[in-house]
Scaffold this active site. Sequence first.
Site, PDB file in Angstrom:
ATOM      1  N   ASN A   1     -18.127  67.493  36.228  1.00 49.85           N
ATOM      2  CA  ASN A   1     -16.693  67.325  35.978  1.00 49.85           C
ATOM      3  C   ASN A   1     -15.850  67.674  37.194  1.00 49.85           C
ATOM      4  OD1 ASN A   1     -17.219  66.637  33.297  1.00 49.85           O
ATOM      5  ND2 ASN A   1     -17.286  68.790  32.695  1.00 49.85           N
TER       6      ASN A   1
ATOM      7  N   ARG B   1     -27.808  55.093  11.462  1.00 46.19           N
ATOM      8  CA  ARG B   1     -28.164  56.442  11.961  1.00 46.19           C
ATOM      9  C   ARG B   1     -28.894  56.414  13.295  1.00 46.19           C
ATOM     10  NH1 ARG B   1     -29.120  57.097   6.437  1.00 46.19           N
ATOM     11  NH2 ARG B   1     -27.367  58.137   5.454  1.00 46.19           N
TER      12      ARG B   1
ATOM     13  N   HIS C   1      -8.181  64.032  34.783  1.00 44.36           N
ATOM     14  CA  HIS C   1      -7.794  63.672  33.409  1.00 44.36           C
ATOM     15  C   HIS C   1      -6.316  63.923  33.160  1.00 44.36           C
ATOM     16  CE1 HIS C   1     -11.936  63.493  31.249  1.00 44.36           C
ATOM     17  NE2 HIS C   1     -11.527  62.314  31.628  1.00 44.36           N
TER      18      HIS C   1
ATOM     19  N   LYS D   1     -27.704  62.877  39.037  1.00 42.52           N
ATOM     20  CA  LYS D   1     -27.259  62.982  37.639  1.00 42.52           C
ATOM     21  C   LYS D   1     -28.446  63.243  36.729  1.00 42.52           C
ATOM     22  CE  LYS D   1     -24.208  61.604  34.087  1.00 42.52           C
ATOM     23  NZ  LYS D   1     -23.046  60.855  33.652  1.00 42.52           N
TER      24      LYS D   1
ATOM     25  N   HIS E   1     -12.496  66.252  37.619  1.00 37.00           N
ATOM     26  CA  HIS E   1     -12.158  65.562  36.375  1.00 37.00           C
ATOM     27  C   HIS E   1     -11.087  66.276  35.556  1.00 37.00           C
ATOM     28  CE1 HIS E   1     -15.508  63.060  37.399  1.00 37.00           C
ATOM     29  NE2 HIS E   1     -15.415  62.352  36.285  1.00 37.00           N
TER      30      HIS E   1
ATOM     31  N   HIS F   1      -9.672  55.626  36.589  1.00 36.25           N
ATOM     32  CA  HIS F   1     -10.384  56.893  36.424  1.00 36.25           C
ATOM     33  C   HIS F   1     -10.919  57.412  37.765  1.00 36.25           C
ATOM     34  CE1 HIS F   1     -12.978  59.907  34.618  1.00 36.25           C
ATOM     35  NE2 HIS F   1     -14.015  59.378  35.255  1.00 36.25           N
TER      36      HIS F   1
ATOM     37  N   GLU G   1     -24.433  69.746  28.002  1.00 41.16           N
ATOM     38  CA  GLU G   1     -23.335  70.391  28.727  1.00 41.16           C
ATOM     39  C   GLU G   1     -23.030  71.807  28.257  1.00 41.16           C
ATOM     40  OE1 GLU G   1     -20.334  67.602  30.085  1.00 41.16           O
ATOM     41  OE2 GLU G   1     -18.862  69.214  30.019  1.00 41.16           O
TER      42      GLU G   1
ATOM     43  N   ARG H   1     -24.283  71.097  33.595  1.00 46.80           N
ATOM     44  CA  ARG H   1     -23.800  69.716  33.541  1.00 46.80           C
ATOM     45  C   ARG H   1     -22.295  69.642  33.787  1.00 46.80           C
ATOM     46  NH1 ARG H   1     -25.410  64.712  29.391  1.00 46.80           N
ATOM     47  NH2 ARG H   1     -23.951  63.255  30.340  1.00 46.80           N
TER      48      ARG H   1
ATOM     49  N   LYS I   1     -23.846  60.228  27.203  1.00 45.04           N
ATOM     50  CA  LYS I   1     -22.545  60.458  26.570  1.00 45.04           C
ATOM     51  C   LYS I   1     -21.972  59.110  26.161  1.00 45.04           C
ATOM     52  CE  LYS I   1     -20.863  64.678  28.780  1.00 45.04           C
ATOM     53  NZ  LYS I   1     -19.758  65.221  29.605  1.00 45.04           N
TER      54      LYS I   1
ATOM     55  N   GLU J   1     -16.896  58.526  42.464  1.00 46.74           N
ATOM     56  CA  GLU J   1     -17.931  59.275  41.731  1.00 46.74           C
ATOM     57  C   GLU J   1     -19.166  59.475  42.613  1.00 46.74           C
ATOM     58  OE1 GLU J   1     -17.418  60.643  38.840  1.00 46.74           O
ATOM     59  OE2 GLU J   1     -15.975  59.445  37.695  1.00 46.74           O
TER      60      GLU J   1
HETATM   61  N1  LIG Z   1     -20.306  58.180  29.352  1.00 45.80           N
HETATM   62  C1  LIG Z   1     -20.086  58.794  30.499  1.00 45.80           C
HETATM   63  O1  LIG Z   1     -20.830  59.701  30.900  1.00 45.80           O
HETATM   64  C2  LIG Z   1     -18.942  58.342  31.345  1.00 45.80           C
HETATM   65  C3  LIG Z   1     -18.815  58.804  32.651  1.00 45.80           C
HETATM   66  C4  LIG Z   1     -17.768  58.318  33.439  1.00 45.80           C
HETATM   67  C5  LIG Z   1     -16.883  57.400  32.915  1.00 45.80           C
HETATM   68  N2  LIG Z   1     -17.032  56.979  31.631  1.00 45.80           N
HETATM   69  C6  LIG Z   1     -16.126  55.980  31.058  1.00 45.80           C
HETATM   70  O2  LIG Z   1     -16.310  54.769  31.774  1.00 45.80           O
HETATM   71  C7  LIG Z   1     -15.116  53.988  31.652  1.00 45.80           C
HETATM   72  C8  LIG Z   1     -14.771  53.395  32.992  1.00 45.80           C
HETATM   73  O3  LIG Z   1     -15.828  52.569  33.381  1.00 45.80           O
HETATM   74  P1  LIG Z   1     -15.620  51.407  34.456  1.00 45.80           P
HETATM   75  O4  LIG Z   1     -14.896  51.945  35.607  1.00 45.80           O
HETATM   76  O5  LIG Z   1     -16.919  50.758  34.631  1.00 45.80           O
HETATM   77  O6  LIG Z   1     -14.556  50.488  33.714  1.00 45.80           O
HETATM   78  P2  LIG Z   1     -14.662  49.110  32.900  1.00 45.80           P
HETATM   79  O7  LIG Z   1     -15.840  49.084  32.022  1.00 45.80           O
HETATM   80  O8  LIG Z   1     -13.329  48.953  32.261  1.00 45.80           O
HETATM   81  O9  LIG Z   1     -14.842  48.043  34.054  1.00 45.80           O
HETATM   82  C9  LIG Z   1     -13.785  47.803  34.950  1.00 45.80           C
HETATM   83  C10 LIG Z   1     -13.395  46.335  34.986  1.00 45.80           C
HETATM   84  O10 LIG Z   1     -14.396  45.627  35.719  1.00 45.80           O
HETATM   85  C11 LIG Z   1     -14.852  44.518  34.972  1.00 45.80           C
HETATM   86  N3  LIG Z   1     -16.235  44.299  35.397  1.00 45.80           N
HETATM   87  C12 LIG Z   1     -17.337  44.965  34.984  1.00 45.80           C
HETATM   88  N4  LIG Z   1     -18.405  44.569  35.696  1.00 45.80           N
HETATM   89  C13 LIG Z   1     -17.968  43.635  36.567  1.00 45.80           C
HETATM   90  C14 LIG Z   1     -18.602  42.878  37.596  1.00 45.80           C
HETATM   91  N5  LIG Z   1     -19.894  43.053  37.880  1.00 45.80           N
HETATM   92  N6  LIG Z   1     -17.853  42.008  38.291  1.00 45.80           N
HETATM   93  C15 LIG Z   1     -16.522  41.872  38.037  1.00 45.80           C
HETATM   94  N7  LIG Z   1     -15.870  42.571  37.099  1.00 45.80           N
HETATM   95  C16 LIG Z   1     -16.588  43.457  36.380  1.00 45.80           C
HETATM   96  C17 LIG Z   1     -14.650  44.904  33.536  1.00 45.80           C
HETATM   97  O11 LIG Z   1     -14.541  43.776  32.718  1.00 45.80           O
HETATM   98  C18 LIG Z   1     -13.343  45.683  33.610  1.00 45.80           C
HETATM   99  O12 LIG Z   1     -12.264  44.791  33.587  1.00 45.80           O
HETATM  100  C19 LIG Z   1     -14.048  54.922  31.114  1.00 45.80           C
HETATM  101  O13 LIG Z   1     -13.811  54.614  29.770  1.00 45.80           O
HETATM  102  C20 LIG Z   1     -14.673  56.301  31.223  1.00 45.80           C
HETATM  103  O14 LIG Z   1     -14.228  57.186  30.229  1.00 45.80           O
HETATM  104  C21 LIG Z   1     -18.039  57.428  30.843  1.00 45.80           C
END
Ligand SMILES: NC(=O)c1ccc[n+]([C@@H]2O[C@H](COP(=O)([O-])OP(=O)(O)OC[C@H]3O[C@@H](n4cnc5c(N)ncnc54)[C@H](O)[C@@H]3O)[C@@H](O)[C@H]2O)c1
Length: 368
Positions: A247, A123, A254, A229, A250, A268, A239, A243, A145, A187
């Site tokens: 988006n 929990r 999306h 942020k 987005h 993304h 949101e 907030r 999130k 972003e």
């Molecule tokens: N929670 C939220 O508010 C929020 C907001 C935006 C995006 N997201 C989510 O985030 C995800 C995308 O995140 P991302 O772009 O970080 O992708 P990711 O976590 O897939 O990372 C991208 C790639 O980079 C690699 N990597 C990570 N750090 C590294 C480093 N320092 N050096 C070399 N390689 C590295 C990872 O292994 C992966 O292969 C999506 O799932 C999206 O939905 C969430």
Amino acid sequence: MSAEIIRVELGERSYDIEIGAGLIDQAGPRMAPVMAGKRAFVVTDDVVAPLYLDRVLASLDRAGIAHGHVVVPHGEHSKCFAQLEELTETMLDARCERSTMVVALGGGVIGDLTGFAAAILQRGLDFVQIPTTLLAQVDSSVGGKTGINTRQGKNLVGAFHQPRLVLADIDTLNSLDRRQMLAGYAEVVKYGVIDDSLFFAWLEEHGPALIDGDQAARARAVAVSCRAKARIVAADEREGGVRALLNLGHTFGHALEAETGFSEELLHGEAVAVGMVMALRLSARLDLAPPEDCARLERHLARVGLPTGLSRQRHWDVAALVHHMAGDKKVRDGKVTFVLAKGIGQSFLTREVPAAAVRDMLAEFVAG
Ligand SMILES: NC(=O)c1ccc[n+]([C@@H]2O[C@H](COP(=O)([O-])OP(=O)(O)OC[C@H]3O[C@@H](n4cnc5c(N)ncnc54)[C@H](O)[C@@H]3O)[C@@H](O)[C@H]2O)c1
């Protein structure tokens, strides 16, 4: 080594974002003050593990924090029920308990998956974000999130679960490949377009150097983004209103991601870049924003190497894109909430957008 500290003000769920170089080597002492016990469990992926895991674990050792860890496969497909099940069971096997601090070491995928596991295990366990991609440092690690994807779409199962601390070590960005760096940069640009035209102008000047490795510019961009942020999340944690400005780009983005199967074909952040251009073009089409602001955004994105239009490698279909938008989480009573802009730095929310204007704008992009 000093760090810039930004506070996310959320009453008893408030926490610090620490931004600086070399922070992962100080993870232990920086985490200790927010820990209920002396145990941590680190979750990372198989790309990040060989780069940074040992350094984080060594720092925990030095701070007298016992630890376990698990390495999950990298990539978006790890944000799924099967991986969540595997992860939570591994954490239970490792005797993670109420006082164990869960650590998400990696990009947004690791942050979202680990944060969700921490939210539901017993929990709710405390967790720390150590984001290692630009996207995670400026966006996904802040705001609470968490979640996974299902066959119906992205992030449809999840929870709001705020971290106890975010440690953004800008040195970790040095190992990121250029495409991932650019995806995160989209972003960063977003914050300028939302409500900070001065920051947008600063990015026009310093963005290319930032992408090429200028550490001071990176630290500043991460700090400005996190401050923006933090402010928006503090005003509207779940949101209900403002907030949703985050988006920007987005809803369209999306739809593009859905059409490309959330694959490597379009990251993304790349989708968000095109989505922001769509939002500004739609705003201009509705006579809300000057066309010059849209052109200025496109120029900047193109200059750093981000896409501003649809790839010619595939056939795009306006109806399919509209269909994906209607499936967006932000739809209420069948109406999509759009983030439009009166210009760069002047974004606003609206649900009153004529469907024909959206279709015409999309048709313009499909036509190329
Ligand atoms: N929670 C939220 O508010 C929020 C907001 C935006 C995006 N997201 C989510 O985030 C995800 C995308 O995140 P991302 O772009 O970080 O992708 P990711 O976590 O897939 O990372 C991208 C790639 O980079 C690699 N990597 C990570 N750090 C590294 C480093 N320092 N050096 C070399 N390689 C590295 C990872 O292994 C992966 O292969 C999506 O799932 C999206 O939905 C969430």
